[in-house]
Scaffold this motif. Structure first.
Motif, PDB file in Angstrom:
ATOM      1  N   LYS A 230      38.153 -22.013  -8.727  1.00 16.98           N
ATOM      2  CA  LYS A 230      38.102 -22.590 -10.063  1.00 16.98           C
ATOM      3  C   LYS A 230      37.547 -21.578 -11.061  1.00 16.98           C
ATOM      4  O   LYS A 230      36.870 -20.621 -10.699  1.00 16.98           O
ATOM      5  CB  LYS A 230      37.224 -23.841 -10.052  1.00 16.98           C
ATOM      6  N   THR A 231      37.835 -21.801 -12.329  1.00  8.76           N
ATOM      7  CA  THR A 231      37.271 -20.994 -13.405  1.00  8.76           C
ATOM      8  C   THR A 231      36.112 -21.754 -14.043  1.00  8.76           C
ATOM      9  O   THR A 231      36.188 -22.970 -14.237  1.00  8.76           O
ATOM     10  CB  THR A 231      38.338 -20.673 -14.465  1.00  8.76           C
ATOM     11  N   GLY A 232      35.043 -21.039 -14.342  1.00  7.48           N
ATOM     12  CA  GLY A 232      33.891 -21.677 -14.976  1.00  7.48           C
ATOM     13  C   GLY A 232      32.608 -20.967 -14.614  1.00  7.48           C
ATOM     14  O   GLY A 232      32.625 -19.867 -14.048  1.00  7.48           O
ATOM     15  N   ALA A 233      31.486 -21.587 -14.920  1.00 12.26           N
ATOM     16  CA  ALA A 233      30.172 -21.033 -14.599  1.00 12.26           C
ATOM     17  C   ALA A 233      29.660 -21.700 -13.325  1.00 12.26           C
ATOM     18  O   ALA A 233      29.505 -22.930 -13.281  1.00 12.26           O
ATOM     19  CB  ALA A 233      29.204 -21.250 -15.745  1.00 12.26           C
ATOM     20  N   PHE A 234      29.415 -20.896 -12.292  1.00  9.66           N
ATOM     21  CA  PHE A 234      28.996 -21.428 -11.001  1.00  9.66           C
ATOM     22  C   PHE A 234      27.968 -20.492 -10.363  1.00  9.66           C
ATOM     23  O   PHE A 234      27.932 -19.290 -10.668  1.00  9.66           O
ATOM     24  CB  PHE A 234      30.192 -21.553 -10.051  1.00  9.66           C
ATOM     25  N   PRO A 235      27.156 -21.015  -9.450  1.00 10.89           N
ATOM     26  CA  PRO A 235      26.307 -20.115  -8.660  1.00 10.89           C
ATOM     27  C   PRO A 235      27.162 -19.297  -7.699  1.00 10.89           C
ATOM     28  O   PRO A 235      28.212 -19.760  -7.231  1.00 10.89           O
ATOM     29  CB  PRO A 235      25.378 -21.073  -7.914  1.00 10.89           C
ATOM     30  N   VAL A 236      26.702 -18.086  -7.412  1.00 13.51           N
ATOM     31  CA  VAL A 236      27.421 -17.181  -6.511  1.00 13.51           C
ATOM     32  C   VAL A 236      26.443 -16.673  -5.457  1.00 13.51           C
ATOM     33  O   VAL A 236      25.354 -16.188  -5.793  1.00 13.51           O
ATOM     34  CB  VAL A 236      28.040 -15.998  -7.278  1.00 13.51           C
ATOM     35  N   LEU A 363      23.551 -21.826   1.024  1.00 13.78           N
ATOM     36  CA  LEU A 363      24.829 -22.471   0.721  1.00 13.78           C
ATOM     37  C   LEU A 363      24.619 -23.952   0.425  1.00 13.78           C
ATOM     38  O   LEU A 363      25.201 -24.498  -0.520  1.00 13.78           O
ATOM     39  CB  LEU A 363      25.798 -22.308   1.885  1.00 13.78           C
ATOM     40  N   ALA A 364      23.796 -24.586   1.235  1.00 17.63           N
ATOM     41  CA  ALA A 364      23.516 -26.004   1.015  1.00 17.63           C
ATOM     42  C   ALA A 364      22.821 -26.214  -0.325  1.00 17.63           C
ATOM     43  O   ALA A 364      23.123 -27.174  -1.043  1.00 17.63           O
ATOM     44  CB  ALA A 364      22.664 -26.551   2.156  1.00 17.63           C
ATOM     45  N   ASP A 365      21.919 -25.311  -0.678  1.00 21.74           N
ATOM     46  CA  ASP A 365      21.191 -25.437  -1.944  1.00 21.74           C
ATOM     47  C   ASP A 365      22.111 -25.240  -3.146  1.00 21.74           C
ATOM     48  O   ASP A 365      21.928 -25.889  -4.182  1.00 21.74           O
ATOM     49  CB  ASP A 365      20.057 -24.416  -2.008  1.00 21.74           C
ATOM     50  N   MET A 366      23.109 -24.348  -3.032  1.00 22.29           N
ATOM     51  CA  MET A 366      23.953 -24.051  -4.186  1.00 22.29           C
ATOM     52  C   MET A 366      24.925 -25.186  -4.488  1.00 22.29           C
ATOM     53  O   MET A 366      25.408 -25.293  -5.614  1.00 22.29           O
ATOM     54  CB  MET A 366      24.695 -22.721  -3.986  1.00 22.29           C
ATOM     55  N   GLY A 367      25.241 -26.015  -3.519  1.00 19.98           N
ATOM     56  CA  GLY A 367      26.119 -27.144  -3.782  1.00 19.98           C
ATOM     57  C   GLY A 367      27.558 -26.725  -3.944  1.00 19.98           C
ATOM     58  O   GLY A 367      28.313 -26.636  -2.979  1.00 19.98           O
ATOM     59  N   GLY A 390      36.073  -7.685  -9.281  1.00 20.27           N
ATOM     60  CA  GLY A 390      36.974  -8.525  -8.512  1.00 20.27           C
ATOM     61  C   GLY A 390      36.319  -8.926  -7.209  1.00 20.27           C
ATOM     62  O   GLY A 390      35.550  -8.157  -6.625  1.00 20.27           O
ATOM     63  N   ALA A 391      36.603 -10.143  -6.751  1.00 16.70           N
ATOM     64  CA  ALA A 391      35.914 -10.649  -5.572  1.00 16.70           C
ATOM     65  C   ALA A 391      36.824 -11.524  -4.731  1.00 16.70           C
ATOM     66  O   ALA A 391      37.843 -12.034  -5.188  1.00 16.70           O
ATOM     67  CB  ALA A 391      34.667 -11.446  -5.984  1.00 16.70           C
ATOM     68  N   ALA A 392      36.425 -11.692  -3.476  1.00 16.83           N
ATOM     69  CA  ALA A 392      37.078 -12.614  -2.545  1.00 16.83           C
ATOM     70  C   ALA A 392      35.994 -13.188  -1.646  1.00 16.83           C
ATOM     71  O   ALA A 392      34.922 -12.600  -1.487  1.00 16.83           O
ATOM     72  CB  ALA A 392      38.139 -11.891  -1.723  1.00 16.83           C
ATOM     73  N   GLY A 393      36.280 -14.349  -1.079  1.00 19.27           N
ATOM     74  CA  GLY A 393      35.288 -14.980  -0.214  1.00 19.27           C
ATOM     75  C   GLY A 393      35.658 -16.402   0.106  1.00 19.27           C
ATOM     76  O   GLY A 393      36.791 -16.674   0.538  1.00 19.27           O
ATOM     77  N   PHE A 394      34.734 -17.346  -0.170  1.00 18.85           N
ATOM     78  CA  PHE A 394      34.948 -18.739   0.202  1.00 18.85           C
ATOM     79  C   PHE A 394      34.404 -19.672  -0.880  1.00 18.85           C
ATOM     80  O   PHE A 394      33.308 -19.439  -1.405  1.00 18.85           O
ATOM     81  CB  PHE A 394      34.270 -19.046   1.541  1.00 18.85           C
ATOM     82  N   GLY A 399      27.741 -27.915  -0.560  1.00 15.84           N
ATOM     83  CA  GLY A 399      26.970 -27.078   0.348  1.00 15.84           C
ATOM     84  C   GLY A 399      27.691 -26.615   1.588  1.00 15.84           C
ATOM     85  O   GLY A 399      27.083 -26.010   2.471  1.00 15.84           O
ATOM     86  N   GLN A 400      29.020 -26.875   1.672  1.00 17.75           N
ATOM     87  CA  GLN A 400      29.804 -26.480   2.833  1.00 17.75           C
ATOM     88  C   GLN A 400      30.994 -25.630   2.399  1.00 17.75           C
ATOM     89  O   GLN A 400      31.561 -25.844   1.326  1.00 17.75           O
ATOM     90  CB  GLN A 400      30.322 -27.726   3.576  1.00 17.75           C
TER      91      GLN A 400
END
Length: 448
Positions: A230-236, A363-367, A390-394, A399-400
C-alpha cells in the motif's frame, strides 16, 4: 606466508629520502585468494590470485603525492620514489598533511589476542568446490526453488606491513573464509530471488554449507508471489541484514571528510541527540576473530575502544590526522588506506545497543506496516539527510506477515528516522558492524 614485507617498506622509505622527500610512509600488502563457483552441480569458475602490492606516500614541505605498483624490483621502487617526489612538488600546499608525531604512535600490541589469521592450512580447491556443491544441492532440495543462480566458496589470506620515516613499523596478517548461495523461485516476470552468505576468519567458525544453501532457498520461496504494498505513512521494520545500512549512513555523516567539507546532515550535531536515549554506538577495534579488528590504524596510531554515540548523544567525529587538523581536533585513530591513496577516516567494528524484544515481537508491536529484507538504489541528500530507497520485503497486518512485496519506495529524513529507531535483539555477534533489526515509525511508502 613468509615475512617479506618489512624489507620492501624499508627500501621504499630509503628510496623516497634519496629522491628528496622530507617525510614518507610506505605500505606493502602480500596476499592470495581462491574462489570457486558451481552451477547445476558442475564447476563453473575457479580463480586464484597471488601477488604483492606496494604503495608510497611522500611529503615535500606541505605537499604530498602517492604512487603504487605491483612490481617490487629495486629499480621500480627507485622510479616510484622519484615520480612521487616530482608529483608532490607540483601538488597544492595543504597545511594539514603530515605524519604522526612519534609520541602518538602505537608502540606495543598483542596481535595474537585479536586472532585475525587462521593458522589452519589453505583449503584445497576441491574442498571449496565441495562446499559450494553442498550449498547448491541443499537449496535445490527446498520445494519451490526453480534454480540456483550461484553457489560460491572462497578463501583469502593477506599480510599488511606499514612503515614511516617517523619511526613506526608494524604488520599483521588476516584470513577469511566465505560461502554464499543465491536461489531463484518462479520464472519470467514472477521470478524472485534471495540469498544467504557467511564469512568468518576461522574455517571452524563457518556455518555448514548445507545450512547456508537451505536458508537461501527458504528466504527465496517466502518471496514467491510478491506484489506492491500500500501507499501511505506506515512503520517500517528494517531486517537485521539491512538495518546496518541506517547506521552506515550515520557513520558516513560523521566522517571527518564530510564534516570538514561541511557536506553532512550532522555537521552541527556534536553533543546533540542523534539516537534515542539509552542507545549507544560503540567502536571496538580489538574484538577477537572479527574482520574489522586491527591493532593500529593506517597512520600507526594505537586503536582504542570508544563511544561514538553514548546514551543517544554524539560524542565525536571519525577522524584521521588530516581531518583532525582541519577541525582543530585530535585523531580518533580511524585512518584507513590502500596502496594507491593517502589515509582517510573510516570506522571499524561498531555495535549498536540491542533492545529487549525479538524481531517477531517488534512485528507484533508495529501492527500494520512493512518488513524490509532487501533494498536497491539510493537517493540520499548528504547535506539534508533526505532519504529515498527502493525496497522489497513483506507486508505486515495485525502484527503478522501477510504477503511478500516488491517494487516499493521508502522515504523519510535520516535525522528524524535515527532519533526514533527501536532495536530488536537479533544482531549477529560475528559481524564487524553489530546492528539488530530496527523499527522506524512513520515512513512514507510508495507502492500501489
Amino acid at each position: 606466508m613468509p615475512e617479506t614485507l618489512a624489507p620492501l617498506t624499508a627500501q621504499l622509505l630509503e628510496a623516497a629520502k634519496r629522491a628528496g622527500a622530507d617525510a614518507a610512509d610506505a605500505i606493502a600488502v602480500e596476499g592470495r585468494s581462491l574462489s570457486i563457483d558451481v552451477r547445476q552441480g558442475r564447476l563453473e569458475q575457479a580463480e586464484r590470485s597471488e601477488g604483492t602490492d606496494i604503495g608510497l606516500r611522500v611529503m615535500v614541505g606541505q605537499r604530498q603525492a602517492c604512487v603504487s605498483a605491483s612490481d617490487t624490483r629495486p629499480e621500480t621502487m627507485a622510479e616510484m620514489a622519484a615520480r612521487a617526489v616530482a608529483m608532490a612538488r607540483e601538488a597544492p600546499e595543504d597545511p594539514t598533511i603530515g605524519l604522526a608525531d612519534p609520541s602518538q604512535l602505537a608502540t606495543a600490541w598483542d596481535i595474537a589476542a585479536l586472532e585475525l589469521a587462521d593458522p589452519a592450512p589453505e583449503p584445497a580447491p576441491a574442498t571449496l568446490e565441495e562446499d559450494a556443491r553442498r550449498a547448491e544441492a541443499a537449496a535445490l532440495a527446498v520445494p519451490g526453488i526453480s534454480q540456483v543462480q550461484s553457489a560460491s566458496a572462497g578463501y583469502g589470506r593477506r599480510r599488511i606491513h606499514l612503515a614511516a620515516t617517523n619511526g613506526f613499523a608494524g604488520d599483521y596478517a588476516r584470513t577469511d573464509r566465505a560461502l554464499s548461495c543465491v536461489a531463484i523461485t518462479g520464472t519470467g516476470s514472477a521470478m524472485e530471488r534471495d540469498y544467504n552468505g557467511e564469512m568468518r576468519i576461522f574455517q571452524a567458525d563457518l556455518p555448514d554449507a548445507a545450512e547456508i544453501g537451505r536458508i537461501a532457498a527458504e528466504r527465496t520461496v517466502a518471496r514467491a508471489g510478491a506484489r506492491k504494498p500500500k501507499t501511505g505513512a506506515f512503520p517500517v521494520l528494517f531486517d537485521e541484514r539491512i538495518a546496518v545500512s541506517l547506521i552506515g549512513h550515520l557513520l558516513g555523516a560523521i566522517n571527518g571528510n564530510a564534516i570538514a567539507r561541511g557536506a553532512s546532515w550532522l555537521r552541527d550535531a556534536m553533543g546533540e541527540q542523534v539516537l534515542p536515549a539509552g542507545l549507544s554506538l560503540i567502536e571496538d577495534p580489538h574484538r577477537p576473530r572479527i574482520a574489522g579488528s586491527r591493532p593500529f590504524d593506517a597512520e600507526g596510531l594505537p586503536t582504542v575502544r570508544n563511544a561514538i554515540v553514548e546514551n543517544g548523544i554524539l560524542q565525536h567525529w571519525i577522524l584521521d590526522l588530516a581531518t583532525a587538523r582541519k577541525l582543530g581536533l585530535e585523531s580518533t585513530a580511524n585512518a584507513a588506506r590502500g596502496t594507491s591513496a593517502p589515509p582517510s577516516p573510516s570506522a571499524t567494528n561498531v555495535a549498536l545497543t540491542q533492545g529487549g524484544k525479538s524481531r517477531e515481537q517488534l512485528l507484533a508491536d508495529m501492527g500494520t506496516g512493512l518488513l524490509v529484507t532487501s533494498m536497491i538504489g539510493s537517493s540520499i541528500n548528504p547535506t539534508t539527510g533526505d532519504y529515498s530507497r527502493g525496497a522489497a520485503g513483506f507486508w505486515v497486518e495485525n502484527g503478522q506477515i501477510a504477503y511478500p512485496v516488491n517494487e516499493c519506495t521508502i522515504a523519510g529524513n535520516l535525522r528524524d528516522m535515527l532519533k526514533t529507531i527501536i532495536p530488536a535483539n537479533d544482531a549477529r555477534p560475528h559481524l564487524s558492524r553489530q546492528v539488530p533489526s530496527l523499527l522506524v515509525e512513520g515512513l512514507t511508502l510508495a507502492g500501489e
